[in-house]
Scaffold this active site. Sequence first.
Site, PDB file in Angstrom:
ATOM      1  N   PHE A 172       0.830  -1.200   0.000  1.00 20.78           N
ATOM      2  CA  PHE A 172       0.000   0.000   0.000  1.00 20.78           C
ATOM      3  C   PHE A 172       0.865   1.251   0.000  1.00 20.78           C
ATOM      4  O   PHE A 172       1.853   1.318   0.744  1.00 20.78           O
ATOM      5  CB  PHE A 172      -0.871   0.065   1.265  1.00 20.78           C
ATOM      6  CG  PHE A 172      -1.858  -1.046   1.439  1.00 20.78           C
ATOM      7  CD1 PHE A 172      -3.128  -0.965   0.883  1.00 20.78           C
ATOM      8  CD2 PHE A 172      -1.535  -2.177   2.191  1.00 20.78           C
ATOM      9  CE1 PHE A 172      -4.059  -1.984   1.064  1.00 20.78           C
ATOM     10  CE2 PHE A 172      -2.455  -3.199   2.377  1.00 20.78           C
ATOM     11  CZ  PHE A 172      -3.719  -3.103   1.807  1.00 20.78           C
ATOM     12  N   ASP A 173       0.465   2.249  -0.765  1.00 19.63           N
ATOM     13  CA  ASP A 173       0.970   3.603  -0.575  1.00 19.63           C
ATOM     14  C   ASP A 173       0.292   4.148   0.691  1.00 19.63           C
ATOM     15  O   ASP A 173      -0.707   3.589   1.155  1.00 19.63           O
ATOM     16  CB  ASP A 173       0.608   4.440  -1.809  1.00 19.63           C
ATOM     17  CG  ASP A 173       0.992   5.906  -1.659  1.00 19.63           C
ATOM     18  OD1 ASP A 173       2.003   6.204  -0.983  1.00 19.63           O
ATOM     19  OD2 ASP A 173       0.277   6.768  -2.208  1.00 19.63           O
ATOM     20  N   GLY A 174       0.828   5.245   1.221  1.00 17.06           N
ATOM     21  CA  GLY A 174       0.250   5.811   2.444  1.00 17.06           C
ATOM     22  C   GLY A 174      -0.842   6.841   2.175  1.00 17.06           C
ATOM     23  O   GLY A 174      -2.030   6.522   2.165  1.00 17.06           O
ATOM     24  N   PHE A 210      -1.104  -0.860  -4.410  1.00 17.63           N
ATOM     25  CA  PHE A 210      -2.094   0.221  -4.510  1.00 17.63           C
ATOM     26  C   PHE A 210      -1.415   1.576  -4.320  1.00 17.63           C
ATOM     27  O   PHE A 210      -0.713   1.776  -3.330  1.00 17.63           O
ATOM     28  CB  PHE A 210      -3.169   0.060  -3.422  1.00 17.63           C
ATOM     29  CG  PHE A 210      -3.999  -1.183  -3.559  1.00 17.63           C
ATOM     30  CD1 PHE A 210      -5.055  -1.235  -4.460  1.00 17.63           C
ATOM     31  CD2 PHE A 210      -3.743  -2.307  -2.773  1.00 17.63           C
ATOM     32  CE1 PHE A 210      -5.838  -2.382  -4.584  1.00 17.63           C
ATOM     33  CE2 PHE A 210      -4.516  -3.455  -2.888  1.00 17.63           C
ATOM     34  CZ  PHE A 210      -5.572  -3.489  -3.794  1.00 17.63           C
ATOM     35  N   ASP A 269      -1.933   6.107  -5.358  1.00 13.91           N
ATOM     36  CA  ASP A 269      -2.765   7.147  -5.986  1.00 13.91           C
ATOM     37  C   ASP A 269      -1.984   7.932  -7.037  1.00 13.91           C
ATOM     38  O   ASP A 269      -2.564   8.776  -7.732  1.00 13.91           O
ATOM     39  CB  ASP A 269      -3.317   8.107  -4.921  1.00 13.91           C
ATOM     40  CG  ASP A 269      -2.220   8.992  -4.326  1.00 13.91           C
ATOM     41  OD1 ASP A 269      -2.372  10.225  -4.304  1.00 13.91           O
ATOM     42  OD2 ASP A 269      -1.183   8.441  -3.890  1.00 13.91           O
TER      43      ASP A 269
END
Length: 312
Positions: free
Chosen positions: A178-180, A291, A293
């Site tokens: 995961f990105d943060g 994942f 954004d």
Amino acid sequence: MAELESTVINTDVKQKDPSTALVIAVTTRAIFSLEEEHKLYLEKGKEEYTRHQQANQDKPLPPGTAFAFIQAVQYVNKKILESNPAERDLFDILVLSNNSPESGVRIINSAKHYGLEISKFCFVSDEDSTQYLKSHGVKLFLSADRTDVCNALQRGVSAALVFQQEVQAPSTPLRVAFDGDAVLFLDETDQIFQEQGLEGAVQYERAMEAVPIGEGPLKAFAMHLGKMRKKFGQGECPIRTYLVTARSGRDMGIRAIKTLREWGLPIDEAFFMDGAPKGPILAQIQPHIFFDDGLHNIQGAQNVGVPSAWVP
């Protein structure tokens, strides 16, 4: 297989309890490579597409971007049931498709060919198929259609856009990265960064260090993964999770770590990249899905063959 309205129940697979399961919905173009067929649909229309799918119904579709992720999810179910055959907190996979049931035979046959444990196939002719996600208790939705993903997020369902790419299936266990900010966390610090630059963002993080970061669009999914991980001891867990964030560890890492601790969300490894490219570290981790954004980060992941999903 028994047909129920436009939903085909896969009687070959033990049905899960949607109130306890982690339900993941994937579209056909996310799990299988349907680029040629999709092109035919756009150029020649639905009837020609349906004819093509019916003529090739016994020819398995090639694996798509989310295929290895779904296989790894099955492996986790297997391990959970080995340790407790009565366990109900399992992954449950359903395929959501804008295909008609007639052209969907190829989808079902492809899933059977690869031994994918998909419990339901939902063939929806409606323009917006995401309206059915909540009724199925979906916790994560993966689609190759941007409009679908935006609609799902607006309905409060964790969702991400899958880009078609050839994926080498990594081995088990299930690895999710995961990105943060704007993925696990709210994008509050990103917004400060856009308005006030790096110095403003650093000052904001220091001032807010004791305050947990707000919840991002994939927090609920990550929390359910965390709940499943707690069923296993450290050495035997079939799930590994990673935080790979552009934040710097020195200036912005403490608040992120404290937030995860506050949530009770275990993460196996955290990488604070301080703005450096994420591709090299992702190539090392080899997650089944990543994942983010940022489209540049998605591109970097794709360049090293990592299956990626964009959270718009």
